[in-house]
Design a protein around this motif. Structure first.
Motif, PDB file in Angstrom:
ATOM      1  N   ASP A 476       0.502  -1.477  -0.033  1.00 45.64           N
ATOM      2  CA  ASP A 476       0.268  -0.046   0.247  1.00 45.64           C
ATOM      3  C   ASP A 476       1.002   1.511   0.682  1.00 45.64           C
ATOM      4  O   ASP A 476       1.874   1.295   0.368  1.00 45.64           O
ATOM      5  N   ILE A 477       0.405   2.552  -0.672  1.00 42.75           N
ATOM      6  CA  ILE A 477       1.426   3.754  -0.155  1.00 42.75           C
ATOM      7  C   ILE A 477       2.264   4.256   0.694  1.00 42.75           C
ATOM      8  O   ILE A 477       2.808   4.386   0.653  1.00 42.75           O
ATOM      9  N   PRO A 478       1.646   4.467   2.209  1.00 39.62           N
ATOM     10  CA  PRO A 478       1.463   4.510   2.561  1.00 39.62           C
ATOM     11  C   PRO A 478       2.998   3.675   3.515  1.00 39.62           C
ATOM     12  O   PRO A 478       4.259   4.236   3.529  1.00 39.62           O
ATOM     13  N   THR A 479       2.700   2.246   2.820  1.00 37.04           N
ATOM     14  CA  THR A 479       4.178   1.360   2.860  1.00 37.04           C
ATOM     15  C   THR A 479       5.094   1.505   2.046  1.00 37.04           C
ATOM     16  O   THR A 479       6.999   1.453   2.238  1.00 37.04           O
ATOM     17  N   LEU A 480       4.790   1.911   0.469  1.00 40.34           N
ATOM     18  CA  LEU A 480       5.479   2.919   0.027  1.00 40.34           C
ATOM     19  C   LEU A 480       6.774   4.032   0.445  1.00 40.34           C
ATOM     20  O   LEU A 480       7.636   3.895  -0.004  1.00 40.34           O
ATOM     21  N   GLU A 484      10.746   4.689   0.549  1.00 39.99           N
ATOM     22  CA  GLU A 484      11.245   4.697   0.179  1.00 39.99           C
ATOM     23  C   GLU A 484      12.431   5.807   0.669  1.00 39.99           C
ATOM     24  O   GLU A 484      13.497   6.190   0.830  1.00 39.99           O
ATOM     25  N   GLU A 485      11.871   5.808   1.968  1.00 36.58           N
ATOM     26  CA  GLU A 485      12.649   6.786   3.059  1.00 36.58           C
ATOM     27  C   GLU A 485      13.654   5.721   3.454  1.00 36.58           C
ATOM     28  O   GLU A 485      15.295   6.479   3.853  1.00 36.58           O
ATOM     29  N   ASN A 506      12.274   8.791  -6.509  1.00 36.59           N
ATOM     30  CA  ASN A 506      12.728   9.029  -4.843  1.00 36.59           C
ATOM     31  C   ASN A 506      13.410   8.132  -4.821  1.00 36.59           C
ATOM     32  O   ASN A 506      13.749   9.038  -3.241  1.00 36.59           O
ATOM     33  N   VAL A 507      14.096   7.232  -5.181  1.00 41.40           N
ATOM     34  CA  VAL A 507      15.034   6.477  -4.521  1.00 41.40           C
ATOM     35  C   VAL A 507      16.357   6.196  -5.207  1.00 41.40           C
ATOM     36  O   VAL A 507      17.639   6.840  -4.846  1.00 41.40           O
ATOM     37  N   VAL A 508      16.048   6.088  -6.782  1.00 43.76           N
ATOM     38  CA  VAL A 508      17.435   5.357  -7.642  1.00 43.76           C
ATOM     39  C   VAL A 508      18.358   6.837  -7.841  1.00 43.76           C
ATOM     40  O   VAL A 508      17.688   7.623  -8.053  1.00 43.76           O
ATOM     41  N   THR A 509      19.848   6.602  -7.972  1.00 47.41           N
ATOM     42  CA  THR A 509      20.162   7.532  -7.772  1.00 47.41           C
ATOM     43  C   THR A 509      21.452   7.284  -9.558  1.00 47.41           C
ATOM     44  O   THR A 509      22.156   8.423 -10.115  1.00 47.41           O
ATOM     45  N   SER A 510      20.734   6.115 -10.344  1.00 46.73           N
ATOM     46  CA  SER A 510      21.017   5.615 -11.985  1.00 46.73           C
ATOM     47  C   SER A 510      20.776   5.003 -11.605  1.00 46.73           C
ATOM     48  O   SER A 510      19.947   4.429 -11.598  1.00 46.73           O
ATOM     49  N   VAL A 511      20.489   4.981 -13.237  1.00 44.41           N
ATOM     50  CA  VAL A 511      18.994   3.788 -14.284  1.00 44.41           C
ATOM     51  C   VAL A 511      20.057   3.112 -15.015  1.00 44.41           C
ATOM     52  O   VAL A 511      20.923   3.497 -15.717  1.00 44.41           O
ATOM     53  N   ILE A 512      20.104   1.808 -14.971  1.00 44.00           N
ATOM     54  CA  ILE A 512      20.451   0.927 -15.928  1.00 44.00           C
ATOM     55  C   ILE A 512      19.678   0.324 -17.060  1.00 44.00           C
ATOM     56  O   ILE A 512      18.441  -0.349 -16.087  1.00 44.00           O
TER      57      ILE A 512
END
Length: 649
Positions: A476-480, A484-485, A506-512
């Motif tokens: 659910d959204i609150p757990t998501l 993330e935090e 909201n989480v990653v600093t790079s994408v492959i």
């Protein structure tokens, strides 16, 4: 008038009231996103609207001849049935009515039925009216058109379809009926980015009303015109998309907390008053005593906001500076290339998102990075002192017969988290599992609860590398948001596979990213950054291809000439006068932007700008960001024009 409305609805399973005097209505043409905690009763409400279930109590009003179609979270089909027949089954009684019409028409042409002629004519007229209302005469065309719109092959058997295509098939069966209201339960689960975008466009073009359950915040933002939050048995309506809902919900909860604090304080004062001595009892007011009794009842009946999951990672020792280094790595299965000549370095503390279509090979690349799979060619070097915790999207790590407590701490009542000893029941309570639930077998859990249990198991182990393969499904959204935090603050390395666009941002600093035929490419930033960079890269590639084709055409048309004159001729053909002037002016524009940016950075770097003039400092910060964008555009334009001109400015 509403298409559907329910007033004062009550629905309970055991002692838990899923609907507690809830009111809801669905208007024509609106797109309603239904959200709430796992187990709150969202799917139950959807089945009530669909007419497949009834509440324990409440008044239901439904528009006459309302057509609703419900698409469950996990649609099931006969694996031997063809796609065409499954979609045609969505027409309901249409084919049966056509068969009856043909039968009556045949009977009218037979002499032995002459005595029933009037009755048969009346029956034919009735059937014709029903078929006209359903637009049933061209049913085959309707099915074929729907298949074409959803890009499905009608001759294929359902058993041969992937999970994503089975969801398309379920939507096709629903849409061919042309429903007034379409009801969708978690339509984005297990879909890749392209399929989610396709689904968004399909829902935006749908002419009827839409009621859907999803935890995909980007999908809610794009599609929903209203958010309905199922919170503690009540249905609360918020006009607008998910972003607008978040703002209003936060304000509402803040007001609720203040009101409850006032109520609790007054109740405590009244409890003190009622317990005063004999002398004070003589002054008691009957009305005051009655009010206290009512306050006690209200307090007992109050349903407080459900607590959030408490997430904390049991961090291991620091890993080496380099977590993994891949050099010219390739991996194939048979003739299919999964990874083709890929090079990357994952450093300690990196948070890397792996994205691509279903089946692109994200899990294979993960295993290569971790050293769990050997490449066909190239070199993989894994770092030192790695402690890896793995979240498996298939939940294969869970034994369905074990209890939750035994899954977390086999053979023990205690667990150690971040150096602190904690009872397993208390730890499971942090993940919203009651003691009774903690003793239940894993097989009794819902999808969202199993994901929560996997997170509990994952975070109970010391780790400096977290590998999360689709952790967001069913959460659910609150757990998501809490996850993330936690991942944002986590000091270790994170390797993440997800189709949740907001979560990646909201989480990653790079994408492959998978780019087809085994090609992978790394991009800085989150999902949105990847989309922007990919679009610009594709545009530059198209421009370079066009320039190359134009150069080849010019060379073929004019024949061999002096190389210098050939280059000048080529440039004069490729660049207009305006483009040539633009190319000559770009270096000075870039230099001016860089000088302005350096001046801004110097002003902001000492940290006093915000104390002296906060508004000016904010303006400079925004201008600095705008310069970043302008520089990127200018540099890409310069590169494109240079490529077009043959490489000379």
């Amino acid at each position: 008038m509403s298409l559907f409305s329910i007033t004062g609805a009550h629905l309970a399973f055991g002692h838990v009231a899923l609907l507690d005097g809830a009111d809801f209505s669905l208007e024509a043409g609106e797109r309603v996103g239904l959200i709430g905690r796992n187990g709150a009763g969202k799917s139950s409400l959807l089945t009530i609207v669909a007419g497949e279930a009834k509440p324990d109590d409440g008044l239901i009003s439904r528009q006459q001849n309302l057509t609703t179609v419900y698409v469950p979270q996990e649609p099931a089909f006969d694996p031997e049935a063809t796609v065409f027949d499954i979609v045609a089954s969505g027409l309901g009684d249409t084919r049966s009515l056509l068969e009856q019409f043909d039968q009556v028409a045949h009977m009218l042409g037979e002499p032995e039925h002459d005595h029933d002629h009037e009755a048969l004519l009346a029956r034919m007229n009735t059937l014709q009216g029903q078929l006209d209302a359903l637009d049933a005469w061209q049913w085959q065309t309707r099915v074929a058109t729907t298949l074409q719109q959803l890009n499905l092959d009608g001759d294929v058997k359902a058993g041969a379809l992937s999970g994503g295509l089975q969801k398309r098939l379920a939507l096709a069966r629903a849409l061919v009926a042309r429903p007034d209201a379409l009801l969708l339960d978690e339509p984005t689960n297990h879909l890749d980015f392209d399929s989610i975008r396709w689904l968004e466009e399909l829902m935006l073009s749908f002419g009827g009303s839409l009621l859907f359950i999803t935890h995909d915040r980007s999908f809610l933002d794009r599609v929903a015109t209203r958010i309905v939050d199922l919170d503690r048995g009540k249905l609360l309506s918020y006009p607008g998309n998910f972003t607008a809902y978040q703002e209003r919900k936060a304000q509402q909860l803040e007001v609720e907390m203040v009101e409850q604090a006032k109520f609790d304080k007054l109740l405590a004062q009244e409890e003190v008053w009622i317990r005063k001595g004999v002398e004070a009892r003589r002054t008691r007011s009957v009305s005051r005593i009655e009010r206290l009794q009512k306050m006690r009842l209200d307090s007992a009946a109050r349903r407080n906001v459900q607590g959030n999951v408490k997430l904390d990672v049991s961090q291991g020792e620091r890993s080496g500076k380099i977590v993994a280094e891949l050099t010219d790595v390739s991996k194939s299965y048979g003739e299919r290339m999964i990874v083709d000549n890929f090079t990357t370095t994952v450093m300690r503390g990196d948070k890397v998102g792996l994205v691509g279509q279903n089946g692109a090979g994200k899990t294979t690349l993960l295993k290569l990075i971790l050293g769990a799979l050997q490449p066909d060619s190239g070199k993989v070097r894994t770092g030192t002192n790695l402690e890896v915790a793995y979240f498996d999207q298939m939940r294969a790590q869970l034994d369905p017969e074990r209890s939750l407590a035994d899954t977390i701490a086999p053979g023990s009542d205690w667990i150690e988290i971040a150096g602190n000893r904690k009872h397993v029941m208390s730890y499971l309570g942090d993940f919203l599992f009651s003691p009774e639930r903690a003793r239940s077998p894993v097989r009794s859990l819902s999808g969202g609860e199993r994901n929560r249990l996997l997170l509990a198991r994952l975070f109970a182990r010391p780790a400096n590398v977290l590998v999360l393969d689709e952790p967001t499904n069913d959460l659910d959204i609150p757990t998501l948001e809490l996850l993330e935090e936690l991942l944002t603050d986590y000091d270790g390395t994170v390797l993440l596979v997800s189709h949740d666009r907001a979560f990646l941002d909201n989480v990653v600093t790079s994408v492959i990213a998978a780019e087809g035929e085994g090609k992978w490419r790394e991009y800085v930033g989150g999902f949105s950054d990847w989309q922007v960079q990919k679009a610009r890269s594709d545009e530059m590639a198209r421009a370079a291809t066009a320039a190359s084709n134009a150069a080849a055409a010019a060379a073929n048309g004019k024949g061999a000439k002096d190389s210098a004159s050939g280059r000048n001729a080529q440039r004069s053909v490729k660049l207009s006068f305006k483009e040539q002037r633009e190319l000559e002016s770009l270096p000075q524009q870039i230099a001016t932007l860089e000088a302005e940016q350096k001046e801004i950075v110097d002003k902001l770097s000492n940290g006093t700008a915000f104390n002296k003039d906060a508004k000016e400092a904010q303006r400079l910060t925004e201008r600095n960001g705008a310069i970043d964008e302008a520089l990127l555009v200018a540099l890409e334009r310069w590169e494109a024009l240079e490529a077009k001109s043959g490489g000379k400015a």
